[in-house]
Each structure stands twice: as structure tokens, then as C-alpha cells.
Design a protein around this motif. Structure first.
Motif, PDB file in Angstrom:
ATOM      1  N   ILE A 173     -34.738  30.462 -63.508  1.00  0.00           N
ATOM      2  CA  ILE A 173     -34.781  30.095 -62.084  1.00  0.00           C
ATOM      3  C   ILE A 173     -33.510  29.340 -61.703  1.00  0.00           C
ATOM      4  N   GLN A 176     -38.660  20.886 -58.177  1.00  0.00           N
ATOM      5  CA  GLN A 176     -39.253  22.145 -57.712  1.00  0.00           C
ATOM      6  C   GLN A 176     -39.257  23.190 -58.815  1.00  0.00           C
ATOM      7  N   GLU A 212     -42.448  25.101 -60.704  1.00  0.00           N
ATOM      8  CA  GLU A 212     -42.552  26.556 -60.701  1.00  0.00           C
ATOM      9  C   GLU A 212     -42.583  27.129 -62.124  1.00  0.00           C
ATOM     10  N   TYR A 262     -45.861  26.332 -63.897  1.00  0.00           N
ATOM     11  CA  TYR A 262     -46.956  27.120 -63.335  1.00  0.00           C
ATOM     12  C   TYR A 262     -46.893  28.570 -63.818  1.00  0.00           C
ATOM     13  N   PHE A 285     -44.409  27.419 -54.189  1.00  0.00           N
ATOM     14  CA  PHE A 285     -43.164  28.029 -54.668  1.00  0.00           C
ATOM     15  C   PHE A 285     -42.158  28.129 -53.521  1.00  0.00           C
ATOM     16  N   GLN A 286     -40.944  27.654 -53.759  1.00  0.00           N
ATOM     17  CA  GLN A 286     -39.901  27.626 -52.734  1.00  0.00           C
ATOM     18  C   GLN A 286     -38.659  28.419 -53.115  1.00  0.00           C
ATOM     19  N   THR A 287     -38.353  28.502 -54.410  1.00  0.00           N
ATOM     20  CA  THR A 287     -37.118  29.182 -54.797  1.00  0.00           C
ATOM     21  C   THR A 287     -37.317  30.695 -54.732  1.00  0.00           C
ATOM     22  N   GLY A 312     -38.085  31.925 -58.345  1.00  0.00           N
ATOM     23  CA  GLY A 312     -39.452  31.591 -58.766  1.00  0.00           C
ATOM     24  C   GLY A 312     -40.478  32.455 -58.066  1.00  0.00           C
ATOM     25  N   ARG A 313     -40.298  32.669 -56.762  1.00  0.00           N
ATOM     26  CA  ARG A 313     -41.227  33.506 -55.995  1.00  0.00           C
ATOM     27  C   ARG A 313     -41.199  34.949 -56.509  1.00  0.00           C
ATOM     28  N   LEU A 350     -43.062  35.034 -59.888  1.00  0.00           N
ATOM     29  CA  LEU A 350     -44.509  34.891 -59.711  1.00  0.00           C
ATOM     30  C   LEU A 350     -45.120  36.179 -59.167  1.00  0.00           C
TER      31      LEU A 350
END
Length: 168
Positions: free
Chosen positions: A34, A118, A122, A125, A147-149, A152-153, A156
Motif C-alpha cells: 500500500i 491509515q 488497512e 484488516y 479504507f481511504q487509500t 488498499g481499496r 480489499l
């Protein structure tokens, strides 16, 4: 202190507990991915990688003291362990303080203001969703609210696409 030195020290600290070692190595891999995907500078990436390696430092103590690794217990016990773990190393005090802060809050998913925090949330998780078999609804909630990045999104959604479809 290099990330490799922290990993080596944390493996030794884990006393052969393969679950703990495998967990922090997976979190480290996702956190590193990330951080690189978000094009962070080398110093920030190193900090994130170190935090990922030591994020569950209090698990062995919590198992003995409480009989479980509840996240709140982990947060309560981490600061003293982080201080001891990094005592006598060449890491600056402000870096150790930042590591301690994030490790002592890595189960708190509100008031996340900095990218290092952050990314740890992430990455941890991503691993916990698999290890604890989280539902698609749980994953969707994290995707929508935590999730913000971009990286990472993407991870996921890509990793858990079947669970997200199933619980839609």
C-alpha cells in the motif's frame, strides 16, 4: 535499525509462534504494498513497515495476562513493550513515539488523520478479514467507511470480491 533487523528481532521475540510471525509478515507485506502504491517517500514507507512488523507486539503478553488477544487489551499493553523493544536502537525518539502511538491505537478506526496510521489499519484488516473469515457485510462496511487509500481499496475489493457479492 533496518526493517530486516526489526523483523529478525520480532521473529525472535515471537518465540516460534508461527501464527504471530505469519500474521505480522502478511501485514508487513500489505502495508509495504500500500505504501509503495500510494507513492510515499522512503522514510515514511520504512516507518510504516516497522509499525506493521511490531503492531501485535502485545499479543503474547495479552494471552498470558488476559487469556485472549482482545484489541483493547493489545492497545493498553503496547506502549511499554514498544519502548523496551526499541530501547538502545538507533531509531530517533520521535520515531519510537510514533510507532508506539499507532501500535497503541491500531484497533481504533476513528480519528485516523495520518497516512501511516491509515495504512496500518488497512493492512491489518486485509489480513484479519481472511484469518477471522469476516463477512461480506463487514468487509463492505470497512470499504465504505474506513479504507481511504486507492491501493488498499483495490486490494480489499479484489481479494474479497466473492464475499462482497455473496452478502450484497
Amino acid at each position: 535499525m533496518t526493517v530486516a533487523e526489526v523483523i529478525r528481532k520480532m521473529v525472535e521475540y515471537s518465540q516460534g509462534n508461527l501464527h504471530d510471525i505469519n500474521h505480522f509478515m502478511k501485514v508487513y507485506a500489505y502495508a509495504s504494498t500500500i505504501a509503495q502504491g500510494e507513492k510515499l517517500d522512503e522514510q515514511t514507507r520504512k516507518l510504516i513497515e516497522i509499525i506493521a512488523v511490531v503492531h501485535d507486539i502485545s499479543c503474547p503478553l495479552c494471552r498470558i495476562k488476559y487469556g485472549n488477544t482482545n484489541g483493547k487489551h493489545q492497545e493498553e499493553e503496547s506502549a511499554a513493550l514498544i519502548e523496551q523493544f526499541f530501547k538502545g536502537t538507533d531509531l530517533p525518539e520521535e520515531v519510537i513515539e510514533r510507532i508506539s502511538y499507532i501500535v497503541s491505537h491500531h484497533h481504533t478506526i476513528k480519528n485516523i488523520e495520518e497516512i501511516d496510521y491509515q495504512i496500518i489499519i488497512e493492512a491489518d484488516y486485509l489480513v484479519n478479514a481472511d484469518e477471522s473469515n469476516f463477512s461480506g457485510n463487514n468487509i463492505r462496511n470497512m470499504l465504505d467507511h474506513v479504507f481511504q487509500t486507492e491501493t488498499g481499496r483495490f486490494l480489499l475489493q479484489s481479494m474479497y470480491q466473492e464475499r462482497l457479492k455473496k452478502d450484497k
